[in-house]
Design an enzyme around this catalytic site. Structure first.
Site, PDB file in Angstrom:
ATOM      1  N   ASP A   2       0.822  -1.204   0.000  1.00 40.83           N
ATOM      2  CA  ASP A   2       0.000   0.000   0.000  1.00 40.83           C
ATOM      3  C   ASP A   2       0.862   1.263   0.000  1.00 40.83           C
ATOM      4  O   ASP A   2       1.947   1.272   0.575  1.00 40.83           O
ATOM      5  CB  ASP A   2      -0.881  -0.027   1.258  1.00 40.83           C
ATOM      6  CG  ASP A   2      -2.099   0.843   1.107  1.00 40.83           C
ATOM      7  OD1 ASP A   2      -2.294   1.410   0.023  1.00 40.83           O
ATOM      8  OD2 ASP A   2      -2.847   0.956   2.088  1.00 40.83           O
ATOM      9  N   ASN A  50     -10.718  -3.654  -5.582  1.00 44.66           N
ATOM     10  CA  ASN A  50      -9.973  -2.679  -6.408  1.00 44.66           C
ATOM     11  C   ASN A  50     -10.602  -2.427  -7.784  1.00 44.66           C
ATOM     12  O   ASN A  50     -10.240  -1.466  -8.463  1.00 44.66           O
ATOM     13  CB  ASN A  50      -8.505  -3.098  -6.582  1.00 44.66           C
ATOM     14  CG  ASN A  50      -7.653  -2.871  -5.352  1.00 44.66           C
ATOM     15  OD1 ASN A  50      -6.687  -3.587  -5.111  1.00 44.66           O
ATOM     16  ND2 ASN A  50      -7.988  -1.876  -4.552  1.00 44.66           N
TER      17      ASN A  50
HETATM   18  C1  FPP Z   1      -2.307  -0.115  -3.126  1.00 44.89           C
HETATM   19  O1  FPP Z   1      -1.751   1.190  -2.991  1.00 44.89           O
HETATM   20  C2  FPP Z   1      -1.656  -0.778  -4.228  1.00 44.89           C
HETATM   21  C3  FPP Z   1      -2.296  -1.415  -5.244  1.00 44.89           C
HETATM   22  C4  FPP Z   1      -3.761  -1.495  -5.349  1.00 44.89           C
HETATM   23  C5  FPP Z   1      -1.536  -2.017  -6.346  1.00 44.89           C
HETATM   24  C6  FPP Z   1      -0.347  -2.825  -5.935  1.00 44.89           C
HETATM   25  C7  FPP Z   1       0.386  -3.181  -7.141  1.00 44.89           C
HETATM   26  C8  FPP Z   1       1.711  -3.077  -7.279  1.00 44.89           C
HETATM   27  C9  FPP Z   1       2.656  -2.684  -6.215  1.00 44.89           C
HETATM   28  C10 FPP Z   1       2.248  -3.388  -8.610  1.00 44.89           C
HETATM   29  C11 FPP Z   1       3.244  -4.475  -8.556  1.00 44.89           C
HETATM   30  C12 FPP Z   1       2.718  -5.810  -8.513  1.00 44.89           C
HETATM   31  C13 FPP Z   1       3.057  -6.767  -9.373  1.00 44.89           C
HETATM   32  C14 FPP Z   1       2.740  -8.134  -9.044  1.00 44.89           C
HETATM   33  C15 FPP Z   1       3.734  -6.483 -10.637  1.00 44.89           C
HETATM   34  P1  FPP Z   1      -2.656   2.438  -3.305  1.00 44.89           P
HETATM   35  O2  FPP Z   1      -2.605   2.718  -4.759  1.00 44.89           O
HETATM   36  O3  FPP Z   1      -4.024   2.224  -2.759  1.00 44.89           O
HETATM   37  O4  FPP Z   1      -1.901   3.570  -2.535  1.00 44.89           O
HETATM   38  P2  FPP Z   1      -2.561   4.841  -1.846  1.00 44.89           P
HETATM   39  O5  FPP Z   1      -3.315   4.314  -0.651  1.00 44.89           O
HETATM   40  O6  FPP Z   1      -1.373   5.664  -1.457  1.00 44.89           O
HETATM   41  O7  FPP Z   1      -3.443   5.509  -2.842  1.00 44.89           O
END
Ligand code: FPP
Length: 223
Positions: A2, A50
């Site tokens: 996250d 998501n």
């Molecule tokens: C949550 O952070 C993150 C995600 C929903 C995506 C996670 C995906 C990756 C790290 C890409 C890499 C993975 C692979 C397997 C290639 P957020 O976007 O909700 O962060 P925020 O809370 O700061 O908005």
């Protein structure tokens, strides 16, 4: 994993730049986990919730997963790592599903670290799917116990997680390994996922090692 969005917005970059950076650092983390002797590492890359995100972000993430599987997992293979998948498969594009299944098949016999990619994963959905499997098997009600449920989850051969790390300061587990995490140690860090490093993993493992895991029991010396 996250904090990608916040990492990007602090740099006035689009959210996807944070996800890309998150994908880049994952390679080094997997390698470091292997060096530490960790046998299973699961990464929560996309939850059943998501899909509610903007369509450009969802499609950008799906393309990133596919790109990563096709181009970036050679290091996993060269370290004898094995790719596993946990989640619903029926909502993934055909090309992403093929990339997942090819990688699973190519690494099936590997004995190094198992990298478990959780995409379209939700703990509640996993339990719904398990209940459906049990009913479809025609199991007698009285024969159903905890083991029946464990054996009906997505990856019945994978042990329950010892440690769950959540980055970015959020203090929830958000539907991750709902059944499997009953006795997991939880570790929360303010570090945003794109800033997570080998040293961050070392710190989490050290915190875990200092915990007293009684799992409902009492330490012998306390009697
Ligand atoms: C949550 O952070 C993150 C995600 C929903 C995506 C996670 C995906 C990756 C790290 C890409 C890499 C993975 C692979 C397997 C290639 P957020 O976007 O909700 O962060 P925020 O809370 O700061 O908005």
């Amino acid at each position: 994993m996250d904090g990608n969005g916040r990492w990007a917005s602090r740099r006035a970059l689009p959210r996807l730049a944070g996800h890309r950076r998150g994908a880049e650092i994952l390679e080094g983390i997997v390698e470091h986990a292997g060096e530490l002797g960790i046998q299973y590492l699961s990464v929560y890359a996309f939850s059943t919730e998501n899909w509610k995100r903007a369509s450009e972000e969802v499609s950008g993430l799906m393309s990133l997963f596919e790109y990563y599987l096709k181009n970036k997992l050679e290091r996993l293979k060269s370290n004898h790592g094995r790719l596993r998948f946990a989640g619903r498969r029926d909502r993934l594009s055909r090309s992403l599903l093929e990339a997942v299944e090819n990688f699973e098949n190519e690494t099936r016999e590997e004995t190094g670290i198992q990298l478990i990619l959780c995409v379209d994963y939700g703990g509640r959905q996993e339990l719904v799917d398990a209940v459906k499997k049990i009913i479809a098997s025609g199991a007698e009600i009285d024969s159903i116990d905890e083991n029946t449920i464990s054996q009906s989850l997505y990856l019945p051969d994978v042990p329950d997680p010892d440690l769950i790390i959540r980055t970015s300061g959020e203090l929830r587990t958000s539907n991750f390994w709902l059944w499997e995490s009953a006795y997991s140690e939880l570790y929360f860090t303010d570090t945003l996922w794109p800033d997570f490093s080998g040293r961050s993993l070392d710190e989490a493992v050290a915190a875990y090692a200092a915990r007293d895991r009684r799992k409902g029991g009492v330490r012998v010396e306390q009697y």
